[in-house]
Enzyme design. Structure first.
Site, PDB file in Angstrom:
ATOM      1  N   LYS A 181       0.813  -1.214   0.000  1.00 40.93           N
ATOM      2  CA  LYS A 181       0.000   0.000   0.000  1.00 40.93           C
ATOM      3  C   LYS A 181       0.846   1.264   0.000  1.00 40.93           C
ATOM      4  CE  LYS A 181      -4.311  -1.927   1.536  1.00 40.93           C
ATOM      5  NZ  LYS A 181      -5.498  -1.881   2.381  1.00 40.93           N
ATOM      6  N   LYS A 215      -4.652 -10.316  -5.478  1.00 36.81           N
ATOM      7  CA  LYS A 215      -5.881 -10.670  -4.767  1.00 36.81           C
ATOM      8  C   LYS A 215      -7.032  -9.725  -5.130  1.00 36.81           C
ATOM      9  CE  LYS A 215      -6.566  -8.337  -0.462  1.00 36.81           C
ATOM     10  NZ  LYS A 215      -7.269  -8.348   0.787  1.00 36.81           N
ATOM     11  N   LYS A 230     -11.544  -4.786  -2.535  1.00 34.07           N
ATOM     12  CA  LYS A 230     -12.552  -3.749  -2.735  1.00 34.07           C
ATOM     13  C   LYS A 230     -11.918  -2.426  -3.121  1.00 34.07           C
ATOM     14  CE  LYS A 230     -13.873  -4.164   1.917  1.00 34.07           C
ATOM     15  NZ  LYS A 230     -12.789  -4.100   2.920  1.00 34.07           N
TER      16      LYS A 230
HETATM   17  P1  ADP Z   1     -10.066  -5.733   1.429  1.00 28.53           P
HETATM   18  O1  ADP Z   1      -8.669  -6.220   1.266  1.00 28.53           O
HETATM   19  O2  ADP Z   1     -10.996  -6.212   0.347  1.00 28.53           O
HETATM   20  O3  ADP Z   1     -10.171  -4.250   1.688  1.00 28.53           O
HETATM   21  P2  ADP Z   1     -10.385  -6.215   4.298  1.00 28.53           P
HETATM   22  O4  ADP Z   1      -8.979  -5.795   4.529  1.00 28.53           O
HETATM   23  O5  ADP Z   1     -11.491  -5.407   4.870  1.00 28.53           O
HETATM   24  O6  ADP Z   1     -10.644  -6.444   2.725  1.00 28.53           O
HETATM   25  O7  ADP Z   1     -10.521  -7.710   4.778  1.00 28.53           O
HETATM   26  C1  ADP Z   1     -11.663  -8.257   5.354  1.00 28.53           C
HETATM   27  C2  ADP Z   1     -11.526  -9.758   5.436  1.00 28.53           C
HETATM   28  O8  ADP Z   1     -11.691 -10.314   4.130  1.00 28.53           O
HETATM   29  C3  ADP Z   1     -10.171 -10.230   5.928  1.00 28.53           C
HETATM   30  O9  ADP Z   1     -10.350 -11.353   6.767  1.00 28.53           O
HETATM   31  C4  ADP Z   1      -9.450 -10.622   4.686  1.00 28.53           C
HETATM   32  O10 ADP Z   1      -8.491 -11.616   4.924  1.00 28.53           O
HETATM   33  C5  ADP Z   1     -10.589 -11.158   3.815  1.00 28.53           C
HETATM   34  N1  ADP Z   1     -10.303 -10.994   2.397  1.00 28.53           N
HETATM   35  C6  ADP Z   1     -10.094  -9.812   1.751  1.00 28.53           C
HETATM   36  N2  ADP Z   1      -9.880 -10.024   0.438  1.00 28.53           N
HETATM   37  C7  ADP Z   1      -9.941 -11.380   0.242  1.00 28.53           C
HETATM   38  C8  ADP Z   1      -9.788 -12.228  -0.905  1.00 28.53           C
HETATM   39  N3  ADP Z   1      -9.539 -11.731  -2.110  1.00 28.53           N
HETATM   40  N4  ADP Z   1      -9.938 -13.568  -0.750  1.00 28.53           N
HETATM   41  C9  ADP Z   1     -10.213 -14.079   0.471  1.00 28.53           C
HETATM   42  N5  ADP Z   1     -10.358 -13.330   1.604  1.00 28.53           N
HETATM   43  C10 ADP Z   1     -10.219 -12.004   1.501  1.00 28.53           C
HETATM   44 NA    NA Z   2      -7.096  -6.838   3.613  1.00 26.78          NA
END
Ligand code: ADP
Ligand code: NA
Length: 327
Positions: free
Chosen positions: A111, A195, A198
Site C-alpha cells: 500500500k 488478490k 474492494k
Molecule cells: P479488502 O482487502 O478487500 O479491503 P479487508 O482488509 O477489509 O478487505 O478484509 C476483510 C476480510 O476479508 C479479511 O479477513 C481478509 O483476509 C478477507 N479478504 C479480503 N480479500 C480477500 C480475498 N480476495 N480472498 C479471500 N479473503 C479475503
Molecule cells: Na485486507
C-alpha cells in the site's frame, strides 16, 4: 469457551473475496463460540474517507453481517469507533512494536508503494497492524477467522501479546488464525495473480456482493483466462481459470477433478456461464435480505447493544493492561 473476533473495513463495497475468505465463515462459528464481529471503521481512515459515505458504509456493512446470517442474539456486532478501548490499546500496541517489524508487513509495503515518496505515505497505514492487534487482544480472543492476506498481521498480533505477557505478566490470550481451506484467497478477475480487493480501481476485476447481478455475470464472462481452453486447476500456468474454479469450489464444494471431468470437451464459456448462475443463486437472496435490513431500525438497535457489550468486555482488559503498565 473460546472466543472469536474478526473485522471487516467499511471502506467501499464488500467483495465476494471478503465473503468467502471471512464473512461467510463467521456464521458457522456463532453457535459454538463467543463471537464478536466488528465493523472496523478506524482501519478505514488510514486513507481519506468522505464522512457521510463512511458513516453510511459502516451501517451498510453491519446490515450485511446480519443479511448473511449472523444472528445478533448469538454474536456481538458492533462498530469499532464506538468502543474507545480500541484506540487506547492500539497506542499501547504501537509502543510495543518496532519500526523494523512494522516495515516488514507486506500489506504496508504494497500500500505504501502506491504513494512512492515516503513524505506522503499516511502514517496510519504503518501503524495499522498494532490497531488490529488491539482489536483482537481486547476480547481475550482465542481464534481469528481471516483470509490468507491477514496471516502476517496475525503473527505480529501473537508476537505483541507474547511480548506484553513476558514483560508485564500473563495478560492476553494468544490468538490462533483460522484460515479457510478453500477460498482463502480469491484473486482479481482481470489480474488473477493479484488478490481481489474492494480497493481495486478496476471495477471489472471485482465481484461486489451487492452489485447488480447482470453486471456480475458480464464480469465473469469477461474474466481473464488463458487460450488453451481446458478447465484444469493449475495456479501457476493457468491462474485465471484456476481462480474461477476456486470460486466455484468455495460455493459448491465440488472438487477440482470433478469440474475438470464435467467440462471435458467444453470451453471456458460454458464454465463461466454456469459459475455466473451459481453466484447469482448465492447472492440474490442475500441482496434481498440486505435491502430489507437497510430500512429497518433493528440494525441501529443491534449496533447500540453490541457496542455496550463490547465496551464492557474491552474495558476489563484495558484496565488490567493499564494497571500493569503503571498508567
Ligand atoms: P479488502 O482487502 O478487500 O479491503 P479487508 O482488509 O477489509 O478487505 O478484509 C476483510 C476480510 O476479508 C479479511 O479477513 C481478509 O483476509 C478477507 N479478504 C479480503 N480479500 C480477500 C480475498 N480476495 N480472498 C479471500 N479473503 C479475503
Ligand atoms: Na485486507
Amino acid at each position: 469457551m473460546s472466543t472469536i473476533f474478526s473485522g471487516v473495513q467499511p471502506s467501499g463495497e464488500m467483495t465476494i473475496g471478503n465473503y468467502i475468505g471471512a464473512m461467510r465463515r463467521f456464521v458457522t462459528y456463532q453457535d459454538t463460540h463467543n463471537c464478536l464481529f466488528c465493523v472496523v471503521n478506524q482501519h478505514a481512515i488510514t486513507v481519506p474517507q468522505k464522512p457521510d459515505e463512511l458513516k453510511q458504509s459502516a451501517r451498510k456493512l453491519a446490515a450485511l453481517y446480519m443479511a448473511i446470517g449472523i444472528d445478533p442474539k448469538k454474536a456481538t456486532i458492533f462498530i469499532q469507533s464506538e468502543v474507545r478501548a480500541h484506540a487506547a490499546l492500539a497506542w499501547i500496541m504501537t509502543c510495543l512494536s518496532s519500526m523494523g517489524e512494522l516495515e516488514r508487513m507486506t500489506q504496508y509495503k504494497d500500500k505504501s508503494q502506491q504513494h512512492g515518496k515516503n513524505e506522503t505515505i499516511p502514517a496510519g497505514l504503518f501503524v495499522y497492524p498494532p490497531l488490529m492487534a488491539a482489536d483482537i487482544l481486547l476480547y481475550q480472543t482465542t481464534h481469528v477467522p481471516v483470509g490468507d492476506d491477514q496471516k502476517q498481521h496475525l503473527e505480529l498480533t501473537r508476537d505483541l501479546a507474547a511480548r506484553f505477557n513476558a514483560r508485564y505478566g500473563e495478560t492476553f490470550s494468544i490468538p490462533e488464525p483460522l484460515i479457510a481451506k478453500s477460498g482463502a484467497r480469491i484473486m482479481s478477475l482481470q489480474t488473477p495473480t493479484k488478490k481481489m480487493s474492494k480497493s481495486d480501481p478496476n471495477n471489472a476485476a471485482t465481484i461486489f456482493l451487492l452489485e447488480d447481478l447482470a453486471k456480475t455475470k458480464k464480469k465473469i464472462m469477461r474474466a481473464q483466462t488463458d487460450s488453451d481452453g481446458i478447465v484444469r486447476f493449475d495456479i501457476e500456468n493457468k491462474p485465471g481459470i484456476s481462480n474461477l474454479m476456486t470460486l466455484r469450489a468455495a460455493l459448491t464444494n465440488e472438487t477440482m477433478d470433478t469440474m475438470t471431468a464435467a467440462y471435458d470437451g467444453k470451453g471456458y464459456g460454458d464454465f463461466k456461464k454456469d459459475l455466473a448462475e451459481i453466484i447469482t443463486e448465492t447472492l440474490a437472496p442475500l441482496q434481498e435480505e440486505h435491502k430489507k435490513l437497510m430500512d429497518d431500525p433493528i440494525v441501529d438497535t443491534v449496533l447500540n447493544e453490541g457496542a455496550e457489550k463490547a465496551h464492557a468486555l474491552a474495558e476489563q482488559t484495558l484496565k488490567k493492561v493499564e494497571g500493569k503498565m503503571g498508567l
